[in-house]
Design a protein around this motif. Structure first.
Motif, short mmCIF file in Angstrom:
data_model
loop_
_atom_site.label_atom_id
_atom_site.label_comp_id
_atom_site.label_asym_id
_atom_site.label_seq_id
_atom_site.Cartn_x
_atom_site.Cartn_y
_atom_site.Cartn_z
N LEU A 147 0.73 -1.27 0.31
CA LEU A 147 0.08 0.18 0.21
C LEU A 147 0.98 1.48 -0.01
O LEU A 147 1.06 2.18 0.67
CB LEU A 147 -0.75 -0.27 1.64
CG LEU A 147 -2.23 0.82 1.41
CD1 LEU A 147 -2.88 0.78 0.06
CD2 LEU A 147 -3.09 0.68 2.38
N ALA A 148 2.25 0.62 -0.11
CA ALA A 148 2.57 2.52 -0.58
C ALA A 148 2.44 3.21 -1.64
O ALA A 148 2.79 4.34 -1.53
CB ALA A 148 4.35 1.97 -1.01
N ASP A 149 1.61 2.92 -2.37
CA ASP A 149 1.48 3.83 -3.40
C ASP A 149 0.35 4.09 -3.37
O ASP A 149 -0.81 2.76 -3.78
CB ASP A 149 2.45 3.70 -4.83
CG ASP A 149 4.07 3.19 -4.72
OD1 ASP A 149 4.55 4.48 -4.48
OD2 ASP A 149 3.93 2.73 -5.46
N PRO A 150 0.02 5.35 -4.45
CA PRO A 150 -1.83 4.95 -4.45
C PRO A 150 -2.34 4.20 -5.20
O PRO A 150 -1.23 4.29 -6.38
CB PRO A 150 -1.62 6.92 -4.25
CG PRO A 150 -1.15 6.91 -4.88
CD PRO A 150 0.23 6.76 -4.36
N PRO A 151 -3.22 3.42 -5.54
CA PRO A 151 -3.78 2.74 -6.34
C PRO A 151 -3.45 3.81 -7.98
O PRO A 151 -4.28 4.54 -8.16
CB PRO A 151 -5.56 2.13 -6.64
CG PRO A 151 -5.90 3.76 -5.54
CD PRO A 151 -4.60 4.07 -4.56
N ALA A 152 -3.46 3.00 -8.83
CA ALA A 152 -4.11 3.37 -10.14
C ALA A 152 -4.98 4.07 -10.53
O ALA A 152 -6.30 2.79 -9.91
CB ALA A 152 -3.12 2.73 -11.67
N PRO A 153 -5.54 4.86 -11.33
CA PRO A 153 -7.35 5.00 -11.28
C PRO A 153 -7.76 3.87 -12.54
O PRO A 153 -7.35 3.50 -13.25
CB PRO A 153 -7.04 6.58 -12.48
CG PRO A 153 -5.72 6.25 -12.84
CD PRO A 153 -4.59 5.83 -11.78
N ALA A 154 -9.04 3.82 -11.85
CA ALA A 154 -9.35 2.86 -13.14
C ALA A 154 -9.92 3.05 -14.32
O ALA A 154 -10.58 4.14 -14.31
CB ALA A 154 -10.95 1.81 -11.75
N PRO A 155 -9.63 1.63 -15.07
CA PRO A 155 -9.99 2.43 -15.80
C PRO A 155 -11.38 3.55 -16.58
O PRO A 155 -12.67 2.43 -15.50
CB PRO A 155 -9.82 1.06 -16.99
CG PRO A 155 -10.14 -0.28 -16.18
CD PRO A 155 -9.44 0.69 -14.91
#
Length: 456
Positions: free
Chosen positions: A440-448
């Motif tokens: 959980l270090a990086d923010p999640p990538a935006p969902a398509p």
């Protein structure tokens, strides 16, 4: 600055001594010279009064037919078999046990042999629950007993003791019984069961000896602090740089081990390639990169080895160069390698080049080594409270883990015997660099974006 010689105005103020010196100068004088701070005479007297010394063990061991000279010889040999730090710890533990028993029993002397109930009582007084104590004042060690121990200086602070401290004092208690030819009460089956459960129930969480391990970049800062001081006090700067580099590169040698290194322990080895393949094999590239000076250090006795083990560790490259620079500058040709330097910048060596310390033929004391590390840390702009001599050892192992050095090779230098102990550094390094800690270090990538009906 780590060491004042008293040759300049600033150095003279720092090294100045005498009845008219200011209190601040007096305190700094201890840091700037290598004067021992341990009250040796008091410790010797304490050891005699403990009545747990080696002569008592000889008496109770059925060796009454030895004459006085043979007893003295046996006393010296047995004493040499106990490391100085272990002997000091035994003395301190004996003092604490005697003081605790007297405080808890109206000044009575500690009985020999002690009953098993005394050991259980000791554990109850030291392994109690701090939160329960806040709710129930009668829980754990009685207040009156604790106040007496605090007043006597035997206890540093109120509260339960660390399980490791309790375990060490119980081990010392058992050793003191064996020295008298008595069966230790700690071996009683009931005591063992109670100890196992109390240790498991303890909620004490130990901290690190040094908050910051001395990694390679921290070591470099310490060496740079010595380099800055090279013009002002060349001998002290050369000694400190060599000491720090040798202690770290040889596997994180302990303070006492560094002070015991002698010229006869050093052996010049064939130069080693500057680069090697990952599997340790020599490669044309490594050979072409040049060769580095090499040396080995024989360690007659460490915490984990004996003279018969023939322990020997390697120094390659920069540590050898710094050590050679110190030996050439100081003129040491025999005896102790690392020696005290007085306030005038003179090393303790004889006219024929034999280095020695203040207690005979040995070199720097453990306290002097600790002061050097902390003083150079302060000079480098680091927090001396977070840097210690033990940090050199933990820093070496942590750096080895960070660089993916095989644990067997790191242990060959550090002389760790327990792979479980050495693996702690590797486990911490692997955990910090592992993917598990970074889920959980990086923010999640935006969902398509889902197409809308209107887009179809």
């Amino acid at each position: 600055m780590a060491a004042g010689s008293g040759r300049s105005g600033t150095g003279g103020a720092r090294g100045g001594a005498g009845k008219g010196a200011a209190p601040r100068r007096g305190r700094r004088k201890v840091v700037l010279t290598d004067e021992p701070i341990r009250p040796a005479a008091r410790l010797v007297a304490t050891q005699d009064h403990v009545e747990a010394g080696l002569p008592g063990a000889v008496e109770t061991g059925g060796l009454g037919d030895l004459d006085e000279a043979e007893r003295e010889t046996l006393h010296v040999l047995l004493g040499a078999g106990i490391a100085a730090n272990s002997r000091l710890a035994l003395i301190k533990d004996a003092r604490y046990l005697a003081g605790w028993w007297a405080a808890a029993n109206g000044g009575q002397h500690l009985p020999w042999p002690a009953p098993p109930s005394a050991v259980v009582r000791f554990m109850v007084h030291h392994l109690y629950d701090a939160e329960e104590r806040a709710r129930n004042p009668d829980h754990g060690m009685p207040r009156a007993v604790e106040e007496k121990l605090l007043a006597a200086g035997l206890k540093r602070e109120a509260g339960p003791a660390a399980p490791a401290t309790v375990a060490r004092r119980l081990a010392s208690w058992a050793s003191l019984h064996r020295m008298r030819g008595l069966k230790p009460p700690t071996e009683d089956p009931g005591v063992r069961e109670v100890r196992r459960k109390l240790m498991r129930a303890s909620t004490y969480m130990p901290g690190r000896k040094a908050q910051a391990p001395v990694l390679a970049d921290t070591l470099e800062a310490l060496l740079q602090a010595c380099e800055i001081d090279i013009d002002r006090e060349p001998l002290r700067a050369a000694r400190d740089a060599a000491l720090l580099a040798v202690m770290w590169a040889s596997g994180g040698r302990r303070r006492s081990e560094a002070g015991m290194i002698r010229m006869e322990h050093l052996r010049r080895e064939r130069p080693q390639p500057a680069e090697i393949a990952p599997d340790g094999a020599l490669t044309p590239e490594g050979t072409a990169a040049g060769w580095l000076p090499a040396m080995t250090i024989a360690l007659p006795r460490t915490k984990t080895t004996r003279a018969v083990d023939g322990a020997r560790v390697w120094l390659i490259g920069r540590p050898v160069e710094l050590l050679d620079a110190w030996l050439q500058a100081s003129g040491i040709r025999s005896g102790a390698v690392f020696v005290p330097i007085d306030r005038h910048g003179n090393p303790r060596i004889t006219p024929d080049g034999r280095g020695f310390g203040r207690r005979g033929l040995d070199g720097l004391s453990g306290q002097a080594v600790a002061r050097i590390v902390k003083t150079r840390a302060a000079q480098a702009g680091l927090d001396p409270r977070q840097i210690s001599a033990h940090g050199l050892r933990s820093g070496f192992m942590t750096e080895a883990a960070n660089r993916d050095v095989p644990i067997q090779q790191a242990m060959a230098q550090s002389l760790h015997r327990s792979i479980a102990v050495a693996a702690r550094y590797y486990d911490e390094s692997a955990a910090a660099r592992g993917r598990g800690a970074r889920l959980l270090a990086d923010p999640p990538a935006p969902a398509p974006r889902r197409p809308k009906v209107s887009d179809l």
